[in-house]
Structures are given as structure tokens and as C-alpha cells.
Design a protein around this motif. Sequence first.
Motif, short mmCIF file in Angstrom:
data_model
loop_
_atom_site.label_atom_id
_atom_site.label_comp_id
_atom_site.label_asym_id
_atom_site.label_seq_id
_atom_site.Cartn_x
_atom_site.Cartn_y
_atom_site.Cartn_z
N VAL A 4 1.12 -1.50 -0.18
CA VAL A 4 0.10 0.37 -0.20
C VAL A 4 0.99 1.27 -0.34
CG1 VAL A 4 -1.85 0.83 1.48
CG2 VAL A 4 -1.85 -1.23 1.90
N HIS A 5 0.71 2.12 -0.84
CA HIS A 5 1.57 3.28 -1.44
C HIS A 5 1.04 4.34 -0.07
CE1 HIS A 5 4.11 2.11 -4.12
NE2 HIS A 5 2.89 1.20 -5.13
N ASP A 6 1.56 5.25 0.55
CA ASP A 6 1.48 5.64 1.22
C ASP A 6 0.47 7.20 -0.48
OD1 ASP A 6 2.00 6.11 4.01
OD2 ASP A 6 3.59 5.72 2.84
N LEU A 7 1.08 7.59 -0.96
CA LEU A 7 0.31 9.05 -1.93
C LEU A 7 0.75 8.13 -3.16
CD1 LEU A 7 -0.63 10.97 -2.59
CD2 LEU A 7 2.15 12.29 -2.96
N VAL A 8 0.08 7.99 -4.70
CA VAL A 8 0.15 7.63 -5.56
C VAL A 8 -0.26 9.02 -6.73
CG1 VAL A 8 -0.92 6.85 -8.13
CG2 VAL A 8 -0.11 5.27 -5.70
N GLY A 9 0.22 9.59 -7.71
CA GLY A 9 0.22 10.58 -7.88
C GLY A 9 -0.59 9.97 -9.71
N VAL A 10 -1.39 10.83 -9.76
CA VAL A 10 -2.25 10.77 -11.68
C VAL A 10 -1.71 12.27 -11.93
CG1 VAL A 10 -4.55 10.36 -12.50
CG2 VAL A 10 -4.34 9.35 -10.81
N GLY A 11 -1.05 11.64 -13.60
CA GLY A 11 -0.74 12.58 -13.64
C GLY A 11 1.04 12.96 -13.12
N ILE A 12 2.25 13.21 -14.26
CA ILE A 12 3.06 14.08 -14.06
C ILE A 12 3.38 15.20 -15.12
CG2 ILE A 12 5.80 13.31 -13.66
CD1 ILE A 12 5.01 11.17 -14.00
N GLY A 13 3.00 16.05 -14.00
CA GLY A 13 3.12 17.68 -14.89
C GLY A 13 4.22 18.00 -13.83
N PRO A 14 4.17 19.62 -14.08
CA PRO A 14 5.10 20.55 -12.64
C PRO A 14 4.61 20.77 -11.41
CG PRO A 14 4.68 21.43 -14.87
CD PRO A 14 4.18 20.84 -15.14
N PHE A 15 3.64 19.99 -11.27
CA PHE A 15 2.88 20.17 -9.39
C PHE A 15 2.86 18.75 -8.98
CE2 PHE A 15 0.18 24.34 -11.53
CZ PHE A 15 1.26 24.83 -11.18
N ASN A 16 2.56 17.58 -9.66
CA ASN A 16 3.07 16.28 -9.25
C ASN A 16 4.28 16.06 -9.32
OD1 ASN A 16 0.15 15.90 -8.32
ND2 ASN A 16 -0.04 13.85 -9.62
N LEU A 17 5.11 17.18 -10.31
CA LEU A 17 6.89 16.31 -9.76
C LEU A 17 7.33 17.21 -8.92
CD1 LEU A 17 9.05 15.23 -11.47
CD2 LEU A 17 8.77 17.83 -13.49
N SER A 18 6.13 18.06 -8.50
CA SER A 18 7.37 18.74 -7.32
C SER A 18 7.03 18.06 -5.85
CB SER A 18 6.43 20.58 -7.41
OG SER A 18 6.70 20.89 -6.12
N VAL A 19 5.76 17.52 -6.57
CA VAL A 19 4.85 16.86 -4.80
C VAL A 19 6.14 15.40 -4.57
CG1 VAL A 19 3.66 14.54 -3.66
CG2 VAL A 19 3.18 17.62 -5.19
N ALA A 20 6.60 14.54 -6.35
CA ALA A 20 7.38 14.06 -6.19
C ALA A 20 8.58 14.44 -5.74
CB ALA A 20 7.04 13.37 -7.57
N ALA A 21 9.38 15.05 -6.46
CA ALA A 21 10.98 15.74 -5.62
C ALA A 21 10.78 16.37 -4.25
CB ALA A 21 11.40 16.75 -6.51
N LEU A 22 9.89 16.49 -4.11
CA LEU A 22 9.92 16.47 -2.20
C LEU A 22 9.63 15.62 -1.26
CD1 LEU A 22 8.26 20.14 -2.07
CD2 LEU A 22 10.48 19.84 -2.02
N ALA A 23 8.96 14.65 -1.99
CA ALA A 23 8.74 13.28 -1.45
C ALA A 23 9.42 12.22 -1.10
CB ALA A 23 7.49 12.62 -2.04
N GLU A 24 11.33 12.54 -1.99
CA GLU A 24 12.38 11.43 -1.88
C GLU A 24 12.58 12.18 -0.72
OE1 GLU A 24 16.10 12.29 -5.10
OE2 GLU A 24 14.96 10.06 -5.58
N GLN A 25 12.50 12.68 0.01
CA GLN A 25 13.45 13.69 1.01
C GLN A 25 12.55 13.48 2.46
OE1 GLN A 25 16.55 15.09 0.15
NE2 GLN A 25 15.79 14.24 -2.20
N VAL A 26 11.86 12.69 2.09
CA VAL A 26 10.83 12.23 3.93
C VAL A 26 10.76 10.48 3.42
CG1 VAL A 26 8.19 12.32 4.14
CG2 VAL A 26 8.62 14.00 2.81
N PRO A 27 11.67 10.50 4.32
CA PRO A 27 11.97 9.18 5.26
C PRO A 27 11.03 8.00 5.31
CG PRO A 27 13.26 10.76 6.64
CD PRO A 27 12.14 11.72 6.16
N ASP A 28 10.73 6.98 4.68
CA ASP A 28 9.88 5.70 4.61
C ASP A 28 8.53 6.76 4.09
OD1 ASP A 28 11.95 4.08 6.33
OD2 ASP A 28 11.52 5.34 8.17
N LEU A 29 8.70 6.87 2.99
CA LEU A 29 7.27 7.45 2.39
C LEU A 29 7.18 6.42 1.40
CD1 LEU A 29 4.29 9.75 2.91
CD2 LEU A 29 5.90 10.71 0.96
#
Length: 432
Positions: A4-29
Motif C-alpha cells: 500500500v503506497h502512502d501516495l499515488v499521483g495521477v499525471g506528471i506535470g510540474p505540480f505532481n513532479l514537485s510533490v515527487a521531488a519533495l517526497a523523495e526527501q521524506v523518510p519511509d514515504l
Amino acid sequence: MTHVHDLVGVGIGPFNLSVAALAEQVPDLSVAFLDENPRFCWHPGLLIEGTTLQVPFLADLVTLVDPTNPWSFLSYLKEHERLFPFYFAENFHISRREYSHYCAWVAESLSSCSFGRRVVSVDWDPAEEVFRVESEDVHTATRQTLAARNVVLGVGTTPVLPEPLRGLPGKEVFHSASYLDHADSLREAEDITVIGSGQSGAEVLLDLLRSQEREGRRLRWLTRSRAFAPMEYSKLGLEHFTPDYTEYFRTLPQETRDRVLAEQWQLYKASSAGTLAEIHDHLYQRSLGGRDPGAMLMPNVAVTEARRTTAGIELSCHHVEQDRTFDVTTDRVVAATGYSAERPSCLDPLVDLVEWDARGRYQVGEDYRIALGDGVPGGLYAQNAEMHSHGVGAPDLGLGAHRAARILNSVTGRDSFPLPERSAFTTFGVAS
């Protein structure tokens, strides 16, 4: 047991890409992002040579929230050995092409981003209390289902053709979003009409002016607006694109929000003063010696009907202030007529769970979470579909990282990214 993922993003434009880039710095997410396109490319039909972002380069995917993040624009420059050239260029506003290349670099580097996968449905599983996100490989049609506690929608906005043009799309009539795709067709045309006076319309007209080599070719720029007006770009005016203004706007009744948005068109629908000045410079140089500059610019004009004829595309026009009608015959119509946030079909299974407002829009909370029915603990978040609830900053790249951080803070239930308490000098409302 299914992961079970904590978060799944639908679409990868700049805004969801921003979430993906920031999320990489959150441990165990645990996060995953899906997009049907083969690779990242930002508005490819409008990556016109010489066009720039209307926001400073600091409005990248992460910097305004986390300046030390490895996915900043400055990190991109270092990775591509462009720091010194950028330093000497002294450009606060970078080109659209470089911004697209920067985002593509981030997207290709993040393992959480998967391209070539079309999300076909997002449903809620009440037994397991998770979202089921089903996607399909665009090449093999192989399907995969991901389980997620939260889903963030980053599907972008859809180009809008005015009602009179909707039956005519094709070689002769098209939205500015596909402008570069029609370059060959435009070169054949003797008469081209651009409709819409926002930044895209201005950039298209300027590009056509630059390439208007032969005499006799006609360009025309029509808009319903009262003038070809510059975008509000004063320093205090720009404070409408701060978290402070967003929080103030959220306190207003919905009826007031809708009225205020319509009045704020110069904050987000107008053209940059620099682009308008360059258009004027071209027209001035072409008019030397009494020459015809080969272009007509007319505000206050609404296109009411359009039809194909043997002579080309015939437009019925209405001059709003004079209340007079006239016809225009042209070879090509480029409609720079904006975009709208549409509900993606993959949300069909959730239609009865989503709480809609009186105009059929998402009801969005302060943390960008869409209101769902009772008994649904999962979070469904909106990106660039909440102008009606959060104001003019919704589509603005400058607030993208801040919104992404708010969403991640909500998903994690803690301040994974501390955010400023004050972001503007302006006090927008009276304290309660």
C-alpha cells in the motif's frame, strides 16, 4: 500482502513532479506517480524560441520550500555544467525550453515516476480502506492496480476552444497549445487570425511577426478584452501569488470568490509588458516609410460564429463597445483561448463519493484535499483544479512547491516541510 503506497499521483506535470521531488526527501514515504505520455514534456506545442517563464527561476519544483533539495534548478545547472553560463547570462526568467528540460531531468531521475501508463480508474475500496488506482500500459495494454492511502490529481488543464470554433478543429483551426505542431500549415497561409490576448496569444503573434518574411501576408489579433493590456507585475501586485493571499481568499464566501476572480483577469490572463513592447517594436519598424505593417490588432471583439467557405474560414464578429457586427475571412485561426480544469474520466468510480459545489466543482479544503463522503478516511488531493477555492495562484508555478509541501504535510500528518507564517507585506483582510 499487496503493498500500500502512502501516495499515488495521477499525471506528471510540474505540480505532481514537485510533490515527487519533495517526497523523495521524506523518510519511509512510499509514493508512485503515473503518466500516459512517453516522457516528460511541458506544453511542447508552445515551446517557441525566445519565450520565457513569467516567474523567476526560483519558482522551480522545490526551492521555495526546500532550497537545499537536490532537484532544484541550480542543481540541474550544476549537473549539466551550466552554472557559469547561467551566472553570466544574468537571466532571472529562464526560457520555457530550459524549464521543460529541467523538469524532464528530474522526472527521468526519480524512480517514483513511471511514464507510458494511462490511469483508467481510481476507486475506493471500503473493505481495505484504500484507493485502487488501475493503470494501463499504453503499448501493451497490460493493466496494473496500485493500492494507496492517498491520491493526488495532477492531470493538468484542457485547452478550450470557443463554442463557435468547436465544430472546425483541424488544419485551419486549432488551439495555441498545438501551435508548433501546425508550423508547416501556417507557412502556407496568406492570412492568419489569432484570437485571445493572454500570454500565449501574444507569444504566437510575436512569433508570426518574426517569421512574416513576405509582403502581402496578413496577420490579425482579436480579443474580447477591452485592451491588449499588460499583466499586473508590480512587486506588491505579485503578492496575490503568496500563501498569505491564498489563505485570505479561502475566508471569502464562494459567491465573492467567483466575483473577485473575474475582476482579477490582469493578474493571470493578460500578456507580459515585455512581449507587448516587442510586438509594438516590430510593428513600428515595419511601418517605416509609410509601409503597411501587415497586421491588425483589434480589442473589444467577440467571435460569434465561424464556418468553412471556399475562400477560407469566415468569422462573424461583434464589436462589443460599438455594438456593430462584421465578418472576417482568414486562412488559419489560432485560438489562444485558455484552458479549463476538467474532471478526468478515471474518477468516474468516485463521482458519488466526491462532494461537489453548486457549479459542479470540487469542494477543496485548505490543505488541497477534496471533500469526500462520510466514512472515507483516504485523501484525494487536487492540483491546479482549485482556482475557485484558492484563488489566482492555483495555476502559478510560484506556488507549486508550497502547495506540494502542504499536501505532503497533510499526507504524513506532520510538518515534513516547515512553511513560513508570513509571506507578504500586504494585509489582505481584517483579522477575525
